[in-house]
Design an enzyme around this catalytic site. Structure first.
Site, short mmCIF file in Angstrom:
data_model
loop_
_atom_site.label_atom_id
_atom_site.label_comp_id
_atom_site.label_asym_id
_atom_site.label_seq_id
_atom_site.Cartn_x
_atom_site.Cartn_y
_atom_site.Cartn_z
N HIS A 241 31.00 16.87 -73.49
CA HIS A 241 30.39 18.04 -74.13
C HIS A 241 30.09 17.59 -75.56
CE1 HIS A 241 30.61 22.69 -74.98
NE2 HIS A 241 29.44 22.15 -75.29
N LEU A 242 28.83 17.66 -75.96
CA LEU A 242 28.38 17.05 -77.21
C LEU A 242 29.27 17.43 -78.40
CD1 LEU A 242 26.36 15.34 -78.77
CD2 LEU A 242 24.88 17.35 -78.93
N HIS A 243 29.79 16.41 -79.08
CA HIS A 243 30.63 16.66 -80.24
C HIS A 243 30.74 15.41 -81.10
CE1 HIS A 243 33.40 14.74 -77.40
NE2 HIS A 243 34.20 14.45 -78.41
N PHE A 244 30.97 15.64 -82.38
CA PHE A 244 31.32 14.60 -83.35
C PHE A 244 32.74 14.88 -83.81
CE2 PHE A 244 26.76 15.04 -83.46
CZ PHE A 244 26.26 13.77 -83.70
#
Length: 449
Positions: A241-244
């Site tokens: 799940h897109l994350h930084f």
């Protein structure tokens, strides 16, 4: 070798939310609201969170920190203040501020931390390491399942060109907001997650919009000791799940001190250099006419790696002014049995922080015996060979040269604009038609987390 042959790596997973383990134990099926005050439709209607609205620049504006007093000190008061509030409320799995940390003697000053709190037995899930692009799976843990108390604030661009802070703002369900949340298994003080457009449920793959958001966050923090990092799938991202990630550590990272050799300066004045005399081969991007020029150049390079099935890590350094791009192959070597038992026994997964020189160690023995030689030995296994790195650079420069000249790369645009809910077959088709730099042959490599 048969296509049905499976390689599996047993890995201790990292829990990033207090609801991650519970979600697995209770099962996915529930009737009505979940009772957790989460970010899904069962709980989100009418919910409010703090909102920090940053000033978004137009394509020709240069980022300049004005002398005007912001409505709230972004890093000190908001992010770190809210993070400490969650620590006092007992939302973290351990007290990371009590972890032992030392600078290892030597030329580079690698940083060692003993973090036994992350070495916990968690639920096993299968996670493929030979595919950088994988479709989002709503049945697995994702950040919409975290409790709202784990979210520190919403992070969005302002509509009027000024910086604003709203202590309580409704969550715009129709225009998916981006949020900053705690990592409940922190590596360092202030360890948070930036989750772009959280309700869109984007898989872990960089695009221009999400990467620019990360640079804005680095710029707003305005502190060189607050850095953002990104791990692709296959390079030790643990949640699709897109994350930084981001945290504060008041010491210079070894990678930031490493010498570099200039390769090229693009028409948009983005300078690209190669790391020299560092255990992991990588590229450094800096400069540019505008923040967006720098962001677009790096994000296009990242998309190139994704499309060619090459795992990579990114470190956003110096308030977003310096960006390190680091293709890697450690998971491939693990899957093929090419990593020594000595290194495997440390259970260190070299992701962006380790590659940057912050070695998070899980065993006291490894911490006590930490040396520059041992750090170098581990990171050398992460790096691409010189020949592979040159091949990857050729792919990257072909893409960014087209972008710099205003040309369109149709295949790249198709992948960037593809529906994030692509079927597994569609994603497999993308990967099969791409440069297979990660695992040769026809084996499927999975990792147990």
């Amino acid at each position: 070798m048969s296509e049905s042959f499976m390689l599996r790596i047993k890995r201790v997973p990292t829990v990033v939310s207090n609801f991650q383990k519970e979600e697995a134990e209770e099962g996915a099926s529930r009737n009505g609201g979940c009772g957790r005050n989460c970010l899904q439709r069962c709980c989100i209607q009418g919910a409010k969170l703090p909102l920090y609205a940053f000033k978004k620049l137009n394509e020709k504006e240069v980022l300049v920190h004005e002398n005007n007093e912001p409505p709230v000190a972004f890093l000190d008061s908001l992010l770190l203040g809210e993070w400490e509030d969650r620590m006092q409320r007992g939302l973290f799995r351990y007290d990371v501020t009590a972890c032992e940390t030392k600078v290892i003697p030597g030329q580079y000053g690698f940083i060692a931390q003993l973090n036994e709190g992350r070495h916990l037995k968690k639920r096993p899930t299968e996670f493929r390491v030979d595919k950088v692009l994988q479709p989002f799976d709503g049945n697995k843990f994702n950040f919409t399942k975290v409790g709202q108390e784990e979210v520190l604030f919403q992070f969005e661009s302002s509509e009027d060109g000024d910086v604003h802070f709203f202590p309580s703002a409704s969550i715009d369900v129709d225009n998916s907001t981006s949020v900053v949340a705690i990592n409940v298994s922190p590596i360092e003080y202030g360890h948070v997650l930036l989750i772009p457009r959280i309700l869109e449920c984007l898989p872990q793959r960089i695009d221009r919009e999400s990467f620019l958001l990360a640079l804005y966050m680095a710029a707003e923090a305005a502190n060189p000791y607050f850095r953002l990092g990104y791990n692709s799938l296959g390079a030790f991202a643990t949640i699709n799940h897109l994350h930084f990630q981001a945290y504060y550590l008041a010491v210079q990272f070894p990678i930031e001190k490493a010498p570099t050799k200039k390769i090229n300066t693009l028409d948009n004045r983005v300078k690209i250099s190669e790391l020299v005399n560092y255990p992991v081969r990588g590229l450094l991007f800096e400069g540019g006419n505008t923040l967006q020029d720098l962001s677009n150049t790096v994000s296009d390079a990242c998309v190139c790696l994704q499309d060619n099935n090459i795992p990579y890590n990114v470190l956003i350094s110096d308030c977003g002014k310096r960006i390190f791009l680091l293709p890697q192959c450690y998971a491939e070597k693990q899957a093929l049995g090419e990593v020594s038992p000595e290194l495997l026994d440390t259970q260190v997964n070299p992701a962006v922080w380790e590659i940057s020189g912050h070695m998070v160690l899980k065993r006291k023995k490894d911490y006590e015996e930490a040396s520059e030689e041992n750090a170098w030995k581990l990171l050398a296994e992460v790096s691409l060979s010189e020949a592979s790195f040159e091949e990857v650079n050729a792919l990257i420069f072909e893409v960014i040269s087209c972008s710099d000249n205003g040309s369109e790369n149709e295949a790249q645009d198709m992948l960037e604009d593809a529906n994030v809910n692509n079927s597994l077959e569609e994603v497999d088709a993308i990967n099969k038609g791409s440069h297979c730099a990660m695992v040769s042959g026809t084996q499927e490599c999975l990792v147990q987390q």
